[in-house]
Design an enzyme around this catalytic site. Structure first.
Site, PDB file in Angstrom:
ATOM      1  N   TYR A 146       0.879  -1.192   0.208  1.00 47.05           N
ATOM      2  CA  TYR A 146      -0.032   0.033   0.184  1.00 47.05           C
ATOM      3  C   TYR A 146       0.827   1.365  -0.230  1.00 47.05           C
ATOM      4  O   TYR A 146       1.582   1.468   0.809  1.00 47.05           O
ATOM      5  CB  TYR A 146      -0.982  -0.022   1.199  1.00 47.05           C
ATOM      6  N   LYS A 174      -1.562  -1.271  -3.925  1.00 46.39           N
ATOM      7  CA  LYS A 174      -2.786  -0.439  -3.809  1.00 46.39           C
ATOM      8  C   LYS A 174      -2.075   0.899  -3.886  1.00 46.39           C
ATOM      9  O   LYS A 174      -1.275   1.417  -2.897  1.00 46.39           O
ATOM     10  CB  LYS A 174      -3.371  -0.558  -2.358  1.00 46.39           C
ATOM     11  N   VAL A 214      -9.692  -0.496  -5.136  1.00 49.24           N
ATOM     12  CA  VAL A 214      -9.816  -0.566  -3.788  1.00 49.24           C
ATOM     13  C   VAL A 214     -10.388   0.437  -3.232  1.00 49.24           C
ATOM     14  O   VAL A 214      -9.688   1.475  -2.998  1.00 49.24           O
ATOM     15  CB  VAL A 214      -8.670  -1.116  -2.664  1.00 49.24           C
TER      16      VAL A 214
END
Length: 303
Positions: A146, A174, A214
């Site tokens: 992330y 992400k 996401v």
């Protein structure tokens, strides 16, 4: 659904995921696992999700205990794990604690791990890379890194992402860096699957090789987001652009206040007893959620 191997074109975690909020009891003292199961089923069965991220920041992970995290994962895996990939947020600013959470999540039967850049402490780059490798080594699960430098204080450099992609378990990113050119370079030099970490960046990221999102607004817009993805993948570029333009007000409107607060308040208006956010997050100011709910209705995203 580990691996999402239904066909060669299906990415590791699916294409449409929400960073799912964590329902709380009315006073916020406990997690409402029954409501979590209900919400997970709604997202998967009614709103076109093929994956969920549980215990992420939008899930208020800084405020939940390790025991609550485990029980929440168990509730969601039990509810929808046979028809959606479940990705557990496990990242903290402690390598040891992150490894513990990764192993706990693996024991519950999740399909993957979301590992955020260690925040606040801002480790030097060699230590950052070692952190990601140690966490990736700790289980056999695929890992989504992330990259969200405006919150963590540290961007994951392109060269590090490319190098980390050689690790068999590090499979995805992400991407909330907000730099499509940088993301393009990593995708051109690795097999990492890129997921938009900002709803409004989905179509731009798809255009350079991204695979999905996401999301946050996807708690309400999941079907429309799936339309964007499917139009683009089928080569219907103009339709993808028009679908994106239609949903764009919702992509932006969900952040009229803090995202988890807005989603919870709007879900409450729609009959989901998801409770309040825990401190330091609070309640949405009067009228804010109502305006967002009205926007969703006007766009055709009914309950």
């Amino acid at each position: 659904m580990s691996g999402m191997n239904d066909d060669d074109m299906s990415p590791v975690f699916g294409r449409v995921l929400s960073a799912m909020i964590t329902p709380m009891t009315p006073d916020g003292s406990g997690v409402d696992y029954a409501q979590a199961a209900r919400l997970a089923a709604h997202l998967v069965d009614d709103l076109g999700h093929d994956g969920l991220v549980v215990n992420g920041t939008t899930g208020e992970s800084p405020t939940t205990t390790d025991e609550e995290k485990r029980a929440l994962l168990d509730a969601v895996v039990t509810a929808v794990g046979d028809r959606a990939s479940i990705v557990a947020g496990v990242g903290t600013f402690s390598t040891r604690h992150t490894v513990e959470l990764a192993r706990q999540a693996a024991s519950v039967g999740v399909d993957g791990l979301l590992v955020v850049t260690p925040y606040y402490s801002r480790p030097p780059l060699d230590s950052l890379e070692a952190h990601f490798v140690e966490v990736a080594d700790s289980t056999d699960l695929p890992v989504m890194l992330y990259d969200i430098p405006h919150r963590t204080g540290t961007a994951i450099p392109e060269e590090m992402l490319i190098a980390l992609s050689a690790h068999p378990n590090i499979r995805a990113v992400k991407d909330a860096k907000g730099d499509v050119a940088s993301s393009s370079i990593v995708m051109a030099n690795s097999e990492l699957a890129y997921y938009a970490g900002d709803d409004a960046m989905l179509l731009p990221l798809l255009s350079v090789g991204g695979v999905g999102v996401v999301g946050t607004s996807t708690h309400f817009t999941g079907l429309a987001v799936r339309d964007i993805v499917e139009h683009f993948l089928a080569g219907r570029t103009e339709e993808a652009i028009m679908a994106n333009r239609h949903v764009l007000p919702a992509f932006k409107g969900v952040f009229a206040t803090q995202g988890a607060m807005m989603v919870k308040a709007t879900l409450t208006l729609r009959g989901f007893d998801v409770g309040p956010c825990r401190s330091p997050l609070g309640r949405v100011h009067e009228g804010v959620a109502e305006r967002f709910a009205e926007l969703l209705e006007n766009l055709g995203f009914s309950a």
